[in-house]
Design a protein around this motif. Structure first.
Motif, PDB file in Angstrom:
ATOM      1  N   ASP A 122       0.880  -1.170   0.000  1.00  0.00           N
ATOM      2  CA  ASP A 122       0.000   0.000   0.000  1.00  0.00           C
ATOM      3  C   ASP A 122       0.913   1.213   0.000  1.00  0.00           C
ATOM      4  O   ASP A 122       1.288   1.742   1.056  1.00  0.00           O
ATOM      5  CB  ASP A 122      -0.891  -0.035   1.242  1.00  0.00           C
ATOM      6  N   HIS A 125       0.176   4.620   1.894  1.00  0.00           N
ATOM      7  CA  HIS A 125       0.358   4.666   3.345  1.00  0.00           C
ATOM      8  C   HIS A 125       1.695   4.062   3.771  1.00  0.00           C
ATOM      9  O   HIS A 125       1.940   3.894   4.967  1.00  0.00           O
ATOM     10  CB  HIS A 125      -0.783   3.933   4.050  1.00  0.00           C
ATOM     11  N   ARG A 127       2.956   0.992   3.673  1.00  0.00           N
ATOM     12  CA  ARG A 127       2.766  -0.170   4.520  1.00  0.00           C
ATOM     13  C   ARG A 127       2.458  -1.374   3.648  1.00  0.00           C
ATOM     14  O   ARG A 127       2.182  -1.247   2.447  1.00  0.00           O
ATOM     15  CB  ARG A 127       1.611   0.052   5.501  1.00  0.00           C
ATOM     16  N   LEU A 129      -0.024  -4.814   3.313  1.00  0.00           N
ATOM     17  CA  LEU A 129      -1.298  -5.387   3.721  1.00  0.00           C
ATOM     18  C   LEU A 129      -1.158  -6.904   3.699  1.00  0.00           C
ATOM     19  O   LEU A 129      -0.621  -7.467   2.735  1.00  0.00           O
ATOM     20  CB  LEU A 129      -2.406  -4.936   2.776  1.00  0.00           C
ATOM     21  N   SER A 141      -3.708  -8.058   8.691  1.00  0.00           N
ATOM     22  CA  SER A 141      -2.656  -7.299   9.377  1.00  0.00           C
ATOM     23  C   SER A 141      -2.085  -6.237   8.456  1.00  0.00           C
ATOM     24  O   SER A 141      -2.213  -6.318   7.223  1.00  0.00           O
ATOM     25  CB  SER A 141      -1.515  -8.229   9.833  1.00  0.00           C
ATOM     26  N   THR A 142      -1.462  -5.242   9.050  1.00  0.00           N
ATOM     27  CA  THR A 142      -0.655  -4.281   8.304  1.00  0.00           C
ATOM     28  C   THR A 142       0.757  -4.302   8.882  1.00  0.00           C
ATOM     29  O   THR A 142       0.962  -4.603  10.059  1.00  0.00           O
ATOM     30  CB  THR A 142      -1.227  -2.861   8.398  1.00  0.00           C
ATOM     31  N   SER A 144       4.015  -1.702   8.840  1.00  0.00           N
ATOM     32  CA  SER A 144       4.593  -0.400   8.495  1.00  0.00           C
ATOM     33  C   SER A 144       6.080  -0.460   8.818  1.00  0.00           C
ATOM     34  O   SER A 144       6.467  -0.359   9.993  1.00  0.00           O
ATOM     35  CB  SER A 144       3.913   0.720   9.282  1.00  0.00           C
ATOM     36  N   ILE A 175      -9.351  -1.528  -0.342  1.00  0.00           N
ATOM     37  CA  ILE A 175      -8.749  -2.849  -0.179  1.00  0.00           C
ATOM     38  C   ILE A 175      -9.766  -3.911  -0.575  1.00  0.00           C
ATOM     39  O   ILE A 175     -10.914  -3.900  -0.111  1.00  0.00           O
ATOM     40  CB  ILE A 175      -8.311  -3.074   1.276  1.00  0.00           C
ATOM     41  N   LEU A 195     -10.697  -0.642   7.525  1.00  0.00           N
ATOM     42  CA  LEU A 195      -9.967  -0.788   8.777  1.00  0.00           C
ATOM     43  C   LEU A 195     -10.338   0.331   9.737  1.00  0.00           C
ATOM     44  O   LEU A 195     -10.318   1.512   9.376  1.00  0.00           O
ATOM     45  CB  LEU A 195      -8.453  -0.767   8.515  1.00  0.00           C
TER      46      LEU A 195
END
Length: 304
Positions: A122, A125, A127, A129, A141-142, A144, A175, A195
């Protein structure tokens, strides 16, 4: 030893590649990686490819999904964890997300509880996914990479198809995930994910038994009811494609079907294309030159 394979491929004419059981591409020419990127060079690669391999850093094993975020490549090693999150024969219960530089040098790694089966960048952001446990007991979950507490896990709300979750796409900032291993024949094949706090709220996109127009075969041009049993990977078709350009595509691996949605919305028009063999992940060559990043769970396997 499990490998990450890095193939630099130059496409001489626009076409698409299906990665998994087979790779289908037009005439190819290869460009080379810098020598610093090479840990293992694959012998006798297919004509038109230059293929390099990056070995696992430690004891991690079974690489699966792969995604590029900025100037780094991230690989999910499943480590033998079961599809419901069961411990591996050696007692491991977490997958490893391993970072690599574009030159092949390993960076940081993170542990994610369960079997990671979906991994997508992603970029907006900065991060990753992540989905875990494609057959059940699934979580979102994410990750970062720049944060001290990098991994954040969410519980699903609205998971109604009875199985787990798999591949992830970002469509116009939203997403979308595949609803894998369904136990409900009328349940969703895909979900939108929102989210909030520690909850990943799911909204169905279309169902496993949705009405679609057959794109080939004996029923070509006629309406058929889907009977999906294995929603797997998903992606957007480039707008430059001569057929289904701009559509959202779901691969139903075990069903040997590709489902094309005119847009990623519940009201989309669907087409279904039958294929000759099961397919796993799918990638499209949308530019004259493109790099393919692929994973190979065993040394003996080759790109074909």
């Amino acid at each position: 030893m499990d490998l990450l394979r890095h193939a630099f491929v130059q496409f001489k004419r626009t076409s698409f590649a299906i990665l998994g059981v087979a790779v289908t591409i037009g005439a190819l020419g290869a460009s080379a990686l810098p020598a610093s990127a090479v840990e293992h060079r694959v012998s006798t690669p297919p004509t038109g490819y230059t293929v390099y391999s990056f070995a696992a850093v430690g004891a991690e094993s079974k690489p699966d999904d792969i995604s590029r975020l900025g100037d780094h490549v991230f690989v999910a090693f499943q480590n033998g964890v079961g599809s419901l999150g069961e411990a591996s024969p050696s007692g491991v219960t977490s997958s490893t997300i391993q970072e690599y530089g574009l030159d092949g040098r390993p960076g940081t790694s993170w542990q994610v509880t369960g079997k990671v089966d979906g991994l997508t960048a992603d970029n907006a952001h900065h991060r990753l996914l992540i989905t875990t446990n494609e057959d059940g007991n699934s979580h979102f979950s994410t990750l970062s990479p720049d944060d001290e507490h990098a991994v954040k896990t969410y519980d699903y709300a609205g998971l109604t198809h009875g199985g787990g979750t798999d591949a992830i796409s970002l469509v116009h900032g939203r997403i979308v995930i595949s609803a894998s291993a369904p136990t409900n024949a009328t349940g969703p094949a895909l979900y939108f994910v929102d989210l909030d706090g520690t909850t990943a709220t799911l909204t169905p996109l279309f169902a496993d038994n949705a009405l679609a127009t057959a794109a080939n075969g004996a029923n070509a041009g006629h309406s058929v009811n889907l009977a999906l049993t294995d929603p797997d990977s998903n992606t957007m078709v480039p707008r430059t494609a001569s057929r289904f350009g701009g559509d959202f595509m779901l691969t139903a691996q075990g069903d040997q079907q590709l489902v094309f949605a005119s847009r990623a919305e519940p009201s989309a028009t669907l087409h279904v294309l039958s294929v000759a063999q099961p397919m796993d992940d799918t990638v499209f060559a949308g530019r004259p030159e493109q790099t393919l990043w692929i994973t190979d769970p065993t040394v003996a396997r080759r790109v074909i």
